[in-house]
Every structure is written in C-alpha cells, then in structure tokens.
Write an enzyme that holds these catalytic residues in place. Structure first.
Site, PDB file in Angstrom:
ATOM      1  N   ASP A  18      -4.790  -3.659   1.055  1.00  7.48           N
ATOM      2  CA  ASP A  18      -4.171  -2.635   1.449  1.00  7.48           C
ATOM      3  C   ASP A  18      -3.330  -2.736   2.614  1.00  7.48           C
ATOM      4  OD1 ASP A  18      -4.229  -1.546  -1.488  1.00  7.48           O
ATOM      5  OD2 ASP A  18      -5.735   0.251  -0.186  1.00  7.48           O
ATOM      6  N   ASP A  19      -2.691  -2.008   3.783  1.00  9.50           N
ATOM      7  CA  ASP A  19      -1.926  -1.362   5.229  1.00  9.50           C
ATOM      8  C   ASP A  19      -1.627  -2.780   5.776  1.00  9.50           C
ATOM      9  OD1 ASP A  19      -3.935   1.120   3.951  1.00  9.50           O
ATOM     10  OD2 ASP A  19      -5.050   0.223   5.480  1.00  9.50           O
ATOM     11  N   HIS A  28      -1.178   5.438   0.153  1.00 11.55           N
ATOM     12  CA  HIS A  28      -2.455   5.282   1.115  1.00 11.55           C
ATOM     13  C   HIS A  28      -3.414   6.675   1.241  1.00 11.55           C
ATOM     14  CE1 HIS A  28      -3.962   4.460   5.220  1.00 11.55           C
ATOM     15  NE2 HIS A  28      -3.368   5.481   5.884  1.00 11.55           N
TER      16      HIS A  28
END
Length: 305
Positions: free
Chosen positions: A13-14, A134
């Site tokens: 993620d991210d 998110h």
C-alpha cells in the site's frame, strides 16, 4: 491443507507516498516478496511511482484517499466538505467524526473518487484492476455506496474487504488500535451486501491488520495464513474446486525523511518510523518464500484472478 491451491496477492500500500517508499516497494517487488501495489494518486511521488510500475511491470491498482493530504479534484481544493479549516482532508479519525456528524457531502466524495480514478488512468495509461481505500475509508457508512457506484461505473472488478479471520485472538494489538480495527471489521461486515449488489469482488481471505509494522514477523504472517485457510476449509461443505485467494496488505518502504513525502502535508509518523523498513526486511526473508512453496501458495496480482 497442503493440497489446496492458494493464490496470494501481497499488496504494498501507499505507493507514491514518497521516493523512499517507492524504492522500498520496488525492491520488495523485485525480490519476489510483493506481487501487487496500491497507488496513492495524491501522494507527492505518485508520478514517479507510476513510471516505476511501468518500468518494472508491477501490477498496480488505486488506493483511494479521502483522509490524508489534499484532494486531486481542482474544484474541491477550496471550500469543500472534505476539507478541515487548514484546507486538508480531515484525517483518519477526523474523517470518521465528520461523517458521523453528517458533515460530508457524498456528491463531493463521489467527485473526488472519480477524479482519482481519472488521474490514475492518466498516470498509468490504464484503469485500476482493483481499488481499495486508504485507512479503510471505503467501507464506511454512506461512503461504501458511493465507492461501489464508482467502481461499477468504471468497470473496476476488485476491492478489499478488511475482515481478518482470527483478529480477535491477537493479544499483541494494543487496546486503542484493536478498538479501531473492530470498528473497521464491523463497517466491513455492513459493506458486504452493498459491494455484492454492485457486482464487486474481493479475495476469499484478507490479512494485514494483525501483521502491520512491528507486529510483522515470518511467524505472524505464516500462522495468519495457515489458520485463515484452515477456518475457510472447515466452513466449506465440499472440497474447493478453485484456488483459495488471499490478500495480504503490507506497508514496506524505507523511512520517509521530512519534509519530503506525504500527500500534501508531509509524511506521517508511521512513514518516518523504522516499522516500514522492518516490514520490508521481513517480507524478503527466504523463510517466508519457502513457507509459501511448502503450502502450495502462489503469488499473483488482482489481474491474474
């Protein structure tokens, strides 16, 4: 259990958060430790991340962000219900508070989600095969409906539903964090029908809350996977004809160094901490790879499902 074929999507993620996060995620992918990434299009290094994904053929989806940093939709950058008095998104908990008080305009939520899909398309040259939220904003009340509509409109098939088997038995998670996780779980249970109605799919098993940051180790990952598969096999009335699919959510990277990074406000504490590097170092351990092999676990991405 050994005979079950398991397809494991390990999602970093991210992606796009900062250059050091990007580098860590790429290193992990090249080491065969992750198989999929989720891009923050409002991240300060999003364009660079998209280039890296293209260069290394990294399967990439969208990490929709309504809680950290700035919107990508021009019209919403000023005077929008999604912003706090400083002109940024409300934050992980602030977003939830504003939502519960009825302060968020759902048409603005939809506008921003669509703008993020469009920007993703512009950066990568394709629509995201999967899209999640998110800080798990996509399973929140009201937001879940808008999120599902956007996925259906763009024909995005896959998402993430963060219901983690065995979460309740993880006594190493501090009470305040467990409290947050249990709320995420409850929101996720209430989202299943909505996503199903819109024809959206997700893997059979989700893992990632109990194995985040300092709680990640080869043994926490292996036991989370093993017990989740056992639980699933016990529930199934008949032997499974198709592979079991699992998504493992991870956050590897090299620690962010302020002021570089973030989504318009600079990097947060988790991003600057050693915990990101700890995840990276754990994920690339050969013991983990050999565990996958011994369990007939094959790494893949959403577009392989």
């Amino acid at each position: 259990l050994r005979m079950l074929q398991v397809k494991l999507i390990v999602t970093g993620d991210d992606f796009g958060y900062c250059p050091r996060r990007n580098q860590g995620i790429v290193d992990c992918f090249l080491a065969g430790a992750i198989s999929n990434v989720s891009l923050l299009v409002n991240g300060s290094a999003a364009a660079d991340a998209a280039k890296l994904a293209r260069r290394y053929s990294i399967p990439i989806g969208l990490h929709a962000n309504l809680s950290e940093g700035s919107p990508v939709c021009e019209e919403l950058k000023t005077n929008s219900s999604l912003l706090n008095q400083d002109g940024f998104f409300h934050g992980k908990m602030g977003f939830r508070t504003a939502l519960s008080k009825g302060l968020l305009n759902m048409s603005e939520v939809k506008q921003e989600l669509k703008a993020q899909v469009e920007l993703f398309h512009e950066l990568t040259g394709h629509l995201p095969p999967h899209m999640d939220g998110h800080q798990h904003i996509h399973v929140l009340p009201e937001v879940r409906h808008v999120f599902a509509e956007v996925l259906e409109e763009y024909g995005i098939k896959y998402t993430r539903v963060p219901i983690e088997p065995g979460l309740h038995n993880c006594d190493w998670i501090p009470p305040a964090l467990m409290d947050f996780y249990l709320r995420v779980e409850e929101d996720s249970f209430n989202t299943v029908d909505v996503f199903t109605r819109h024809g959206i799919r997700w893997p059979d098993i989700y893992i990632g809350l109990s194995t985040m940051g300092k709680n990640m180790s080869v043994s926490t990952i292996c036991s989370a996977i093993d017990s989740a598969i056992e639980e699933l096999a016990a529930k199934a009335a008949s032997p499974r004809s198709r592979a079991v699919t699992i998504e493992l959510m991870v956050h590897p990277g090299y620690p962010s160094v302020p002021p570089v990074g973030g989504c318009g406000q600079g990097p947060d504490e988790f991003s600057q901490s050693w915990e990101r590097l700890h995840e990276l170092q754990t994920l690339i351990k050969p013991e983990l790879q050999s565990h996958y092999k011994s369990r007939n676990i094959q790494l893949c991405s959403f577009k392989d499902l």
